[in-house]
Design a protein around this motif. Structure first.
Motif, PDB file in Angstrom:
ATOM      1  N   ILE A  25     -38.701  26.262 -71.195  1.00 51.70           N
ATOM      2  CA  ILE A  25     -37.478  25.607 -70.709  1.00 51.70           C
ATOM      3  C   ILE A  25     -37.021  24.533 -71.683  1.00 51.70           C
ATOM      4  CG2 ILE A  25     -36.587  24.106 -68.871  1.00 51.70           C
ATOM      5  CD1 ILE A  25     -38.365  25.772 -66.931  1.00 51.70           C
ATOM      6  N   LYS A  26     -37.965  23.756 -72.178  1.00 46.63           N
ATOM      7  CA  LYS A  26     -37.639  22.696 -73.142  1.00 46.63           C
ATOM      8  C   LYS A  26     -37.013  23.269 -74.408  1.00 46.63           C
ATOM      9  CE  LYS A  26     -39.773  18.943 -75.806  1.00 46.63           C
ATOM     10  NZ  LYS A  26     -41.049  18.222 -76.109  1.00 46.63           N
ATOM     11  N   ASN A  27     -37.511  24.413 -74.868  1.00 43.13           N
ATOM     12  CA  ASN A  27     -37.038  25.004 -76.122  1.00 43.13           C
ATOM     13  C   ASN A  27     -35.759  25.819 -75.966  1.00 43.13           C
ATOM     14  OD1 ASN A  27     -39.215  23.940 -77.546  1.00 43.13           O
ATOM     15  ND2 ASN A  27     -40.508  25.731 -77.155  1.00 43.13           N
ATOM     16  N   SER A  28     -35.305  26.004 -74.731  1.00 42.48           N
ATOM     17  CA  SER A  28     -34.118  26.827 -74.492  1.00 42.48           C
ATOM     18  C   SER A  28     -32.842  26.004 -74.570  1.00 42.48           C
ATOM     19  CB  SER A  28     -34.212  27.490 -73.107  1.00 42.48           C
ATOM     20  OG  SER A  28     -35.275  28.411 -73.062  1.00 42.48           O
ATOM     21  N   GLN A  29     -31.807  26.648 -75.092  1.00 35.76           N
ATOM     22  CA  GLN A  29     -30.484  26.022 -75.127  1.00 35.76           C
ATOM     23  C   GLN A  29     -29.727  26.244 -73.824  1.00 35.76           C
ATOM     24  OE1 GLN A  29     -30.090  28.649 -78.554  1.00 35.76           O
ATOM     25  NE2 GLN A  29     -29.010  26.988 -79.611  1.00 35.76           N
ATOM     26  N   ILE A  30     -30.025  27.379 -73.173  1.00 33.65           N
ATOM     27  CA  ILE A  30     -29.298  27.781 -71.965  1.00 33.65           C
ATOM     28  C   ILE A  30     -30.305  28.127 -70.878  1.00 33.65           C
ATOM     29  CG2 ILE A  30     -27.705  29.471 -70.962  1.00 33.65           C
ATOM     30  CD1 ILE A  30     -26.560  29.863 -73.797  1.00 33.65           C
ATOM     31  N   ILE A  31     -30.023  27.676 -69.647  1.00 30.82           N
ATOM     32  CA  ILE A  31     -30.865  27.961 -68.487  1.00 30.82           C
ATOM     33  C   ILE A  31     -30.035  28.728 -67.466  1.00 30.82           C
ATOM     34  CG2 ILE A  31     -32.376  27.003 -66.720  1.00 30.82           C
ATOM     35  CD1 ILE A  31     -33.250  26.300 -69.566  1.00 30.82           C
ATOM     36  N   ILE A  32     -30.603  29.803 -66.939  1.00 27.82           N
ATOM     37  CA  ILE A  32     -29.910  30.651 -65.968  1.00 27.82           C
ATOM     38  C   ILE A  32     -30.810  30.827 -64.742  1.00 27.82           C
ATOM     39  CG2 ILE A  32     -28.974  32.958 -65.517  1.00 27.82           C
ATOM     40  CD1 ILE A  32     -28.254  33.121 -68.472  1.00 27.82           C
ATOM     41  N   GLY A  33     -30.234  30.734 -63.543  1.00 33.08           N
ATOM     42  CA  GLY A  33     -31.040  30.947 -62.348  1.00 33.08           C
ATOM     43  C   GLY A  33     -30.239  30.804 -61.072  1.00 33.08           C
ATOM     44  N   TYR A  34     -30.871  31.174 -59.990  1.00 35.18           N
ATOM     45  CA  TYR A  34     -30.338  30.965 -58.642  1.00 35.18           C
ATOM     46  C   TYR A  34     -30.175  29.461 -58.436  1.00 35.18           C
ATOM     47  CZ  TYR A  34     -30.570  30.953 -53.462  1.00 35.18           C
ATOM     48  OH  TYR A  34     -30.339  30.752 -52.126  1.00 35.18           O
ATOM     49  N   THR A  35     -29.109  29.076 -57.759  1.00 39.34           N
ATOM     50  CA  THR A  35     -28.754  27.660 -57.605  1.00 39.34           C
ATOM     51  C   THR A  35     -29.931  26.807 -57.133  1.00 39.34           C
ATOM     52  OG1 THR A  35     -26.508  28.356 -57.034  1.00 39.34           O
ATOM     53  CG2 THR A  35     -27.117  26.087 -56.519  1.00 39.34           C
ATOM     54  N   LYS A  36     -30.686  27.281 -56.146  1.00 45.33           N
ATOM     55  CA  LYS A  36     -31.805  26.497 -55.620  1.00 45.33           C
ATOM     56  C   LYS A  36     -32.926  26.337 -56.647  1.00 45.33           C
ATOM     57  CE  LYS A  36     -31.083  27.253 -50.675  1.00 45.33           C
ATOM     58  NZ  LYS A  36     -31.679  27.740 -49.401  1.00 45.33           N
ATOM     59  N   TYR A  37     -33.123  27.350 -57.494  1.00 44.31           N
ATOM     60  CA  TYR A  37     -34.154  27.242 -58.523  1.00 44.31           C
ATOM     61  C   TYR A  37     -33.748  26.227 -59.589  1.00 44.31           C
ATOM     62  CZ  TYR A  37     -35.440  31.798 -56.492  1.00 44.31           C
ATOM     63  OH  TYR A  37     -35.766  32.827 -55.638  1.00 44.31           O
TER      64      TYR A  37
END
Length: 240
Positions: A25-37
């Motif tokens: 997660i730290k190394n990612s530029q973009i995060i994708i997920g279900y709103t609650k996650y």
């Protein structure tokens, strides 16, 4: 070239995420997920691009994650383990030439088991009672076979407004193969805020204590309670 991490963030608390998941997660530029996650990990994703969708948006999330990962480092997140009712399988089915790395996390049955003792010490299985992806008749067949095989059974998605009787029916199937003193644990919000648990037996089980935030763990024929802890023996020869 980009990369896609398929990340299991565990039961829903930062302290129970793996170091590897946090690193992805730290190394990612973009995060994708279900709103609650996304809400669970908001303290880790400040200053990152975030794309979230509501319930049942799995296909859209996975396609978007794969597309964006062609030129970016992306994490698509789900609770529990990414390969147990998570996004790993769907991502791998959809991928073409994208670079994908699957990162596991603590699944709900393991989290719930740790709360009540050691119920999963011998052969065990997870069965989801949600019929969104699996016909209910097939679910019942799997419950019958798991119960007759003396597996410890963890029921995921045990109850909802749309299927209020599935758990009762499936517990009835299991009861054909279990004694009345067999332990049954109900754990809500395992290892996250709002955690609660109760331990019953097959005879004393109260179905109305279960909701969609619960995991129900049913012991095998050798499971027992010791000082309030749910134990399934592994088979070691204990010395007195």
């Amino acid at each position: 070239m980009g990369k896609l991490y398929v990340v299991g963030i565990g039961p829903g608390s930062i302290e129970n995420m793996t170091i590897r998941a946090m690193g992805a997660i730290k190394n990612s530029q973009i995060i994708i997920g279900y709103t609650k996650y996304i809400d669970i990990i908001k303290s880790l994703i400040e200053n990152k691009k975030v794309f979230s969708t509501g319930m049942r948006g799995e296909l859209d999330r996975c396609r978007q994650a794969l597309q964006l990962s062609r030129n970016n480092v992306v994490s698509i997140v789900s609770t529990g383990d990414s390969g147990i009712y998570g996004m790993a399988g769907l991502i791998l089915e959809l991928k073409k030439d994208e670079q994908v790395e699957v990162i596991p996390g603590i699944t709900a049955s393991s989290a719930a088991g740790s709360v009540v003792g050691a119920p999963l010490m011998h052969d065990n299985c997870n069965i989801s009672l949600s019929d969104l992806m699996t016909p209910y008749e097939l679910i019942k067949k799997r419950v019958e076979l798991a119960a007759s095989g003396d597996f410890v059974i963890s029921f995921y998605n045990p109850k909802s407004h749309g299927r209020p009787y599935y758990l009762k029916e499936c517990m009835g199937i299991v009861k054909k193969y279990r004694g009345g003193s067999t332990p049954v644990a109900v754990v809500k919000n395992a290892l996250r805020e709002g955690q609660e648990f109760q331990i019953f037996t097959m005879d004393s089980f109260e179905e109305d204590k279960v909701d969609m935030m619960s995991i129900v763990i049913v012991g095998n024929s050798n499971s027992y309670l010791k000082e309030g802890r749910f134990i399934t023996p592994r088979g070691y020869k204990l010395m007195d």
